[in-house]
Design a protein around this motif. Structure first.
Motif, PDB file in Angstrom:
ATOM      1  N   LEU A 152      35.532  -8.356  12.105  1.00  0.00           N
ATOM      2  CA  LEU A 152      34.380  -9.134  11.646  1.00  0.00           C
ATOM      3  C   LEU A 152      34.748 -10.028  10.469  1.00  0.00           C
ATOM      4  O   LEU A 152      34.205 -11.128  10.309  1.00  0.00           O
ATOM      5  CB  LEU A 152      33.239  -8.190  11.278  1.00  0.00           C
ATOM      6  N   LYS A 153      35.664  -9.575   9.644  1.00  0.00           N
ATOM      7  CA  LYS A 153      36.151 -10.403   8.528  1.00  0.00           C
ATOM      8  C   LYS A 153      36.851 -11.642   9.070  1.00  0.00           C
ATOM      9  O   LYS A 153      36.632 -12.763   8.587  1.00  0.00           O
ATOM     10  CB  LYS A 153      37.088  -9.599   7.642  1.00  0.00           C
ATOM     11  N   PHE A 154      37.701 -11.463  10.080  1.00  0.00           N
ATOM     12  CA  PHE A 154      38.359 -12.607  10.702  1.00  0.00           C
ATOM     13  C   PHE A 154      37.323 -13.558  11.303  1.00  0.00           C
ATOM     14  O   PHE A 154      37.454 -14.785  11.198  1.00  0.00           O
ATOM     15  CB  PHE A 154      39.330 -12.148  11.782  1.00  0.00           C
ATOM     16  N   ALA A 155      36.297 -13.001  11.940  1.00  0.00           N
ATOM     17  CA  ALA A 155      35.260 -13.833  12.546  1.00  0.00           C
ATOM     18  C   ALA A 155      34.582 -14.699  11.489  1.00  0.00           C
ATOM     19  O   ALA A 155      34.358 -15.902  11.698  1.00  0.00           O
ATOM     20  CB  ALA A 155      34.235 -12.955  13.252  1.00  0.00           C
ATOM     21  N   CYS A 156      34.262 -14.107  10.351  1.00  0.00           N
ATOM     22  CA  CYS A 156      33.624 -14.860   9.270  1.00  0.00           C
ATOM     23  C   CYS A 156      34.540 -15.978   8.773  1.00  0.00           C
ATOM     24  O   CYS A 156      34.100 -17.115   8.565  1.00  0.00           O
ATOM     25  CB  CYS A 156      33.270 -13.935   8.109  1.00  0.00           C
ATOM     26  N   GLU A 157      35.808 -15.672   8.587  1.00  0.00           N
ATOM     27  CA  GLU A 157      36.754 -16.653   8.054  1.00  0.00           C
ATOM     28  C   GLU A 157      36.997 -17.796   9.037  1.00  0.00           C
ATOM     29  O   GLU A 157      37.238 -18.932   8.627  1.00  0.00           O
ATOM     30  CB  GLU A 157      38.071 -15.960   7.705  1.00  0.00           C
ATOM     31  N   ILE A 158      36.924 -17.508  10.334  1.00  0.00           N
ATOM     32  CA  ILE A 158      37.143 -18.548  11.340  1.00  0.00           C
ATOM     33  C   ILE A 158      35.894 -19.408  11.545  1.00  0.00           C
ATOM     34  O   ILE A 158      35.987 -20.633  11.681  1.00  0.00           O
ATOM     35  CB  ILE A 158      37.577 -17.910  12.681  1.00  0.00           C
ATOM     36  N   LEU A 159      34.725 -18.774  11.538  1.00  0.00           N
ATOM     37  CA  LEU A 159      33.486 -19.485  11.865  1.00  0.00           C
ATOM     38  C   LEU A 159      32.828 -20.166  10.673  1.00  0.00           C
ATOM     39  O   LEU A 159      31.992 -21.051  10.853  1.00  0.00           O
ATOM     40  CB  LEU A 159      32.478 -18.505  12.484  1.00  0.00           C
ATOM     41  N   THR A 160      33.188 -19.769   9.463  1.00  0.00           N
ATOM     42  CA  THR A 160      32.478 -20.286   8.298  1.00  0.00           C
ATOM     43  C   THR A 160      32.640 -21.790   8.121  1.00  0.00           C
ATOM     44  O   THR A 160      33.648 -22.374   8.536  1.00  0.00           O
ATOM     45  CB  THR A 160      32.972 -19.575   7.016  1.00  0.00           C
ATOM     46  N   GLU A 161      31.645 -22.384   7.501  1.00  0.00           N
ATOM     47  CA  GLU A 161      31.723 -23.785   7.123  1.00  0.00           C
ATOM     48  C   GLU A 161      32.049 -23.925   5.639  1.00  0.00           C
ATOM     49  O   GLU A 161      32.132 -25.042   5.122  1.00  0.00           O
ATOM     50  CB  GLU A 161      30.408 -24.500   7.454  1.00  0.00           C
ATOM     51  N   ASP A 162      32.223 -22.785   4.956  1.00  0.00           N
ATOM     52  CA  ASP A 162      32.634 -22.812   3.554  1.00  0.00           C
ATOM     53  C   ASP A 162      34.071 -23.306   3.454  1.00  0.00           C
ATOM     54  O   ASP A 162      34.856 -23.211   4.402  1.00  0.00           O
ATOM     55  CB  ASP A 162      32.536 -21.417   2.929  1.00  0.00           C
ATOM     56  N   GLU A 163      34.431 -23.783   2.276  1.00  0.00           N
ATOM     57  CA  GLU A 163      35.799 -24.228   2.058  1.00  0.00           C
ATOM     58  C   GLU A 163      36.754 -23.040   2.127  1.00  0.00           C
ATOM     59  O   GLU A 163      36.359 -21.891   1.889  1.00  0.00           O
ATOM     60  CB  GLU A 163      35.920 -24.914   0.694  1.00  0.00           C
ATOM     61  N   GLU A 164      38.016 -23.316   2.445  1.00  0.00           N
ATOM     62  CA  GLU A 164      39.009 -22.255   2.521  1.00  0.00           C
ATOM     63  C   GLU A 164      39.101 -21.528   1.184  1.00  0.00           C
ATOM     64  O   GLU A 164      39.168 -22.153   0.120  1.00  0.00           O
ATOM     65  CB  GLU A 164      40.379 -22.830   2.889  1.00  0.00           C
ATOM     66  N   GLY A 165      39.091 -20.205   1.252  1.00  0.00           N
ATOM     67  CA  GLY A 165      39.121 -19.416   0.040  1.00  0.00           C
ATOM     68  C   GLY A 165      37.752 -19.136  -0.539  1.00  0.00           C
ATOM     69  O   GLY A 165      37.626 -18.426  -1.541  1.00  0.00           O
ATOM     70  N   PHE A 189      23.634 -14.705   9.850  1.00  0.00           N
ATOM     71  CA  PHE A 189      23.510 -13.280  10.176  1.00  0.00           C
ATOM     72  C   PHE A 189      23.283 -13.085  11.673  1.00  0.00           C
ATOM     73  O   PHE A 189      23.735 -12.103  12.260  1.00  0.00           O
ATOM     74  CB  PHE A 189      22.361 -12.669   9.383  1.00  0.00           C
ATOM     75  N   GLU A 190      22.595 -14.007  12.296  1.00  0.00           N
ATOM     76  CA  GLU A 190      22.352 -13.930  13.743  1.00  0.00           C
ATOM     77  C   GLU A 190      23.674 -13.874  14.509  1.00  0.00           C
ATOM     78  O   GLU A 190      23.828 -13.120  15.473  1.00  0.00           O
ATOM     79  CB  GLU A 190      21.526 -15.126  14.196  1.00  0.00           C
ATOM     80  N   THR A 191      24.636 -14.687  14.085  1.00  0.00           N
ATOM     81  CA  THR A 191      25.954 -14.673  14.720  1.00  0.00           C
ATOM     82  C   THR A 191      26.669 -13.359  14.461  1.00  0.00           C
ATOM     83  O   THR A 191      27.293 -12.783  15.365  1.00  0.00           O
ATOM     84  CB  THR A 191      26.808 -15.839  14.185  1.00  0.00           C
ATOM     85  N   PHE A 192      26.586 -12.875  13.226  1.00  0.00           N
ATOM     86  CA  PHE A 192      27.204 -11.596  12.864  1.00  0.00           C
ATOM     87  C   PHE A 192      26.646 -10.463  13.721  1.00  0.00           C
ATOM     88  O   PHE A 192      27.403  -9.607  14.197  1.00  0.00           O
ATOM     89  CB  PHE A 192      26.954 -11.309  11.380  1.00  0.00           C
ATOM     90  N   VAL A 193      25.334 -10.462  13.921  1.00  0.00           N
ATOM     91  CA  VAL A 193      24.690  -9.401  14.708  1.00  0.00           C
ATOM     92  C   VAL A 193      25.245  -9.392  16.131  1.00  0.00           C
ATOM     93  O   VAL A 193      25.557  -8.330  16.690  1.00  0.00           O
ATOM     94  CB  VAL A 193      23.158  -9.589  14.726  1.00  0.00           C
TER      95      VAL A 193
END
Length: 234
Positions: free
Chosen positions: A145-158, A165-169
């Motif tokens: 799930l951590k990898f999923a967040c890091e791949i899908l996020t629109e936040d800057e790297e780091g 949350f809908e996607t996480f669920v």
């Protein structure tokens, strides 16, 4: 006798004006992506470029970590590339996935393992396959799930690596059911326990919200069905 070599002056050679930029972008893409078979990847690159499709290119160069073997198959960068190519339609055919997978020079054995694990038919729910891809990277439910967040996020790297949350669920529920060891009431209770924090964060969740929770540690300390089937190719 061989014909004498013809010499041309610079004024006689017509270089298409777009060629330098095409070659420059191609070279940068090849360096970032580091394909194992440059010719196979190049064919896929120019095919996608000519059709105006998403290119089989990583966002950035991935450095090989000290503990990593030479050929580990899927990487976060390659999974992100596949996600950009295949997620817009939500579902994709098995043939389309195989084509994109081969274009990135990934091991077919690993793809067949993931397809078998997910019991996919001719049409594949992309986010379900994406979740399995994250499990191949992570090895545990938490790290997947951590990898999923890091791949899908629109936040800057780091950054915080927030995702809806809908996607996480959807990802958590799919992997938890695939694991087979988690009862539904536990899954529901865990997701409900995150709701107050998610509401405070305007419907978003980040890895720090779940990676240090004792209940997550408890369920990921043992073996896992999806971890066994989705481990990296070696």
């Amino acid at each position: 006798m061989p014909l004498p070599e013809t010499l041309y002056t610079a004024q006689q050679i017509n270089i298409p004006p777009e060629l330098p930029d095409i070659l420059k972008n191609f070279t940068k893409a090849a360096i970032r992506t580091q394909p194992k078979d440059v010719l196979v990847w190049s064919a896929a690159y120019f095919s996608a470029l000519s059709k105006g499709e998403c290119l089989p290119v990583k966002d950035r160069l991935e450095m090989q970590v000290a503990t990593q073997k030479t050929d580990t198959g899927l990487t976060p960068g390659l999974l992100k590339t596949l996600h950009k190519q295949l997620s817009p339609k939500q579902t994709c055919s098995k043939e389309e996935l195989q084509t994109k997978w081969k274009a990135l020079c990934l091991p077919i054995v690993q793809l067949e393992t993931l397809l078998s694990l997910g019991s996919f038919g001719a049409d594949i729910d992309w986010m379900a396959f994406f979740a399995l891809g994250c499990s191949a990277l992570g090895g545990t439910l938490v790290s997947s799930l951590k990898f999923a967040c890091e791949i899908l996020t629109e936040d800057e790297e780091g950054g915080a690596a927030r995702i809806p949350f809908e996607t996480f669920v959807k990802l958590y529920t799919y992997l938890a059911h695939l694991d087979g060891d988690l009862p539904q009431d536990y899954i529901d209770k865990f997701l409900s326990s995150l709701q107050p924090l998610v509401e405070f964060q305007h419907g978003m969740i980040k890895p720090l919200d779940f990676i240090n929770r004792e209940d997550m540690d408890t369920i990921t300390s043992g073996s896992s069905n999806y971890v066994k089937g989705g481990s990296r190719a070696e």
